[in-house]
Enzyme design. Structure first.
Site, PDB file in Angstrom:
ATOM      1  N   GLN A 148     -18.407   6.701  -0.947  1.00  0.00           N
ATOM      2  CA  GLN A 148     -17.597   5.564  -1.626  1.00  0.00           C
ATOM      3  C   GLN A 148     -17.382   4.685  -2.976  1.00  0.00           C
ATOM      4  OE1 GLN A 148     -15.143   4.082   1.779  1.00  0.00           O
ATOM      5  NE2 GLN A 148     -16.767   4.924   3.389  1.00  0.00           N
ATOM      6  N   SER A 208     -24.726   8.879   1.694  1.00  0.00           N
ATOM      7  CA  SER A 208     -23.897   8.523   2.648  1.00  0.00           C
ATOM      8  C   SER A 208     -23.006   9.482   3.067  1.00  0.00           C
ATOM      9  CB  SER A 208     -22.683   7.330   2.533  1.00  0.00           C
ATOM     10  OG  SER A 208     -22.487   6.330   3.597  1.00  0.00           O
ATOM     11  N   LEU A 209     -21.811   9.019   2.829  1.00  0.00           N
ATOM     12  CA  LEU A 209     -19.919  10.184   2.811  1.00  0.00           C
ATOM     13  C   LEU A 209     -20.597  11.405   1.955  1.00  0.00           C
ATOM     14  CD1 LEU A 209     -17.341  11.190   3.055  1.00  0.00           C
ATOM     15  CD2 LEU A 209     -16.784  10.416   0.928  1.00  0.00           C
ATOM     16  N   ARG A 254     -14.266   9.334  10.849  1.00  0.00           N
ATOM     17  CA  ARG A 254     -15.007   8.597  10.386  1.00  0.00           C
ATOM     18  C   ARG A 254     -14.617   6.456   9.744  1.00  0.00           C
ATOM     19  NH1 ARG A 254     -18.916   7.831   5.998  1.00  0.00           N
ATOM     20  NH2 ARG A 254     -21.282   7.057   6.729  1.00  0.00           N
ATOM     21  N   HIS A 279     -23.786   1.272   7.578  1.00  0.00           N
ATOM     22  CA  HIS A 279     -25.313   1.658   7.891  1.00  0.00           C
ATOM     23  C   HIS A 279     -25.872   1.182   8.431  1.00  0.00           C
ATOM     24  CE1 HIS A 279     -24.673   5.514   5.574  1.00  0.00           C
ATOM     25  NE2 HIS A 279     -24.116   4.720   4.470  1.00  0.00           N
ATOM     26  N   GLN A 294     -27.041   8.789  10.318  1.00  0.00           N
ATOM     27  CA  GLN A 294     -27.241   8.272   9.415  1.00  0.00           C
ATOM     28  C   GLN A 294     -26.158   6.990   9.505  1.00  0.00           C
ATOM     29  OE1 GLN A 294     -23.952   9.234   7.253  1.00  0.00           O
ATOM     30  NE2 GLN A 294     -24.542  10.436   5.398  1.00  0.00           N
TER      31      GLN A 294
END
Length: 315
Positions: A14, A94-95, A119, A203, A252
């Site tokens: 993102q 991440s994503l 998510r 996170h 994660q």
């Protein structure tokens, strides 16, 4: 299709989205088909949202995540259709880790689209709007950042969550604790400390409730052994078993993105080129700072992809 032992792909997360991204790539059937498939999985026209906005709607995390996933997968599919060499390793920030797993054949695309939209919803629901925050700290090393967080916590959550590049660390947690940590970081000599325009403190420990719900969703999703190894954010490890991949994705959500170690691990494995596959150029800048001399081309759109492809085929 050949595999290059010195090539890796990295997929962004993102923050790299923008209204109109991939507009020039609409000529490619792989791009049109990818977004059509994503729209079918979501129940609305994702391509229309990406191309026309409104921006505030695209920036909603439950829309941003499938949009960035679809963009990365679309460009990957064009690369494969053009006979681009297969990378030896994959990773995603991440994503982007979900995009990497789709590219590796470990996770079906439609499943991934629904999963990352959920998510996003779970992350948003875990912390009331305005209660969480993230901030980028520039010019401090990791021990100093952790000291600043420890001093600022005062019973609240604030943690180092994105270990992006030397001297570039993002913190997340309760908004009040993040504000205190920004001041503590400045007192320790941070060159810059900037609160990020995000609604979810990704996170950090505040995401544990979302991670527990995500685990339930992941249990029902089919996962296969990746055809290309994927380095996971939470442990910088490759996982072949479905349950190990599920556990890495759950962890994660409430663990730091260990990006510095990820790129260092790629270099240690003989990787000399890490291609950023997806909109934006954020990862490339970080990657070059992590490993000196690393080639870090970007593929934010079709013309850039074709240029990287020509370069790789000529190598």
């Amino acid at each position: 299709m050949s595999t290059s032992s010195t090539l890796a792909f990295a997929f962004p997360g993102q923050g790299s989205q923008s209204v109109g991204m991939l507009a020039e790539a609409a000529t490619r059937p792989e791009v049109r088909d990818t977004f059509a498939e994503a729209g079918e999985a979501l129940g609305f026209d994702l391509w229309q949202l990406v191309q026309a906005g409104p921006e505030a709607e695209l920036n909603r995390t439950d829309n941003t995540q499938p949009a960035m996933l679809a963009a990365g997968v679309a460009l990957w599919r064009v690369w494969c259709a053009e006979g681009g060499p297969q990378p030896a390793l994959l990773a995603g920030h991440s994503l982007g880790e979900y995009t990497a797993l789709v590219a590796a054949g470990a996770l079906g695309f439609a499943d991934a689209v629904r999963l990352v939209a959920e998510r996003g919803r779970l992350m948003q629901a875990a912390v009331p709007a305005g209660a969480g925050a993230m901030a980028a700290l520039l010019g401090l090393d990791e021990p100093a950042v952790r000291e600043a967080c420890a001093e600022a916590a005062q019973g609240e959550v604030v943690e180092a969550v994105n270990l992006n590049a030397p001297g570039q660390i993002v913190i997340a947690g309760a908004a009040t604790a993040v504000a205190r940590a920004v001041e503590a970081a400045k007192a320790r000599g941070a060159k810059r400390a900037v609160v990020l325009p995000v609604s979810v403190p990704s996170h950090c420990a505040l995401m544990r409730p979302a991670a527990e719900r995500l685990a339930e969703r992941l249990a029902a999703v089919d996962l296969r052994t990746p055809s290309i190894p994927v380095l996971h954010n939470a442990d910088v490890a490759r996982h072949a078993e479905a349950d190990a991949i599920r556990a890495a994705l759950v962890r994660q959500l409430h663990s730091p993105v260990r990006w510095i170690e990820t790129i260092e691990a790629m270099a240690a494995a003989g990787i000399t080129t890490v291609v950023e596959c997806g909109p934006g150029k954020v990862l490339a800048g970080m990657n070059k700072r992590i490993v000196k001399g690393l080639a870090a081309p970007t593929m934010p759109d079709l013309s850039a992809l074709l240029a990287v492809l020509a370069d790789q085929k000529g190598a």
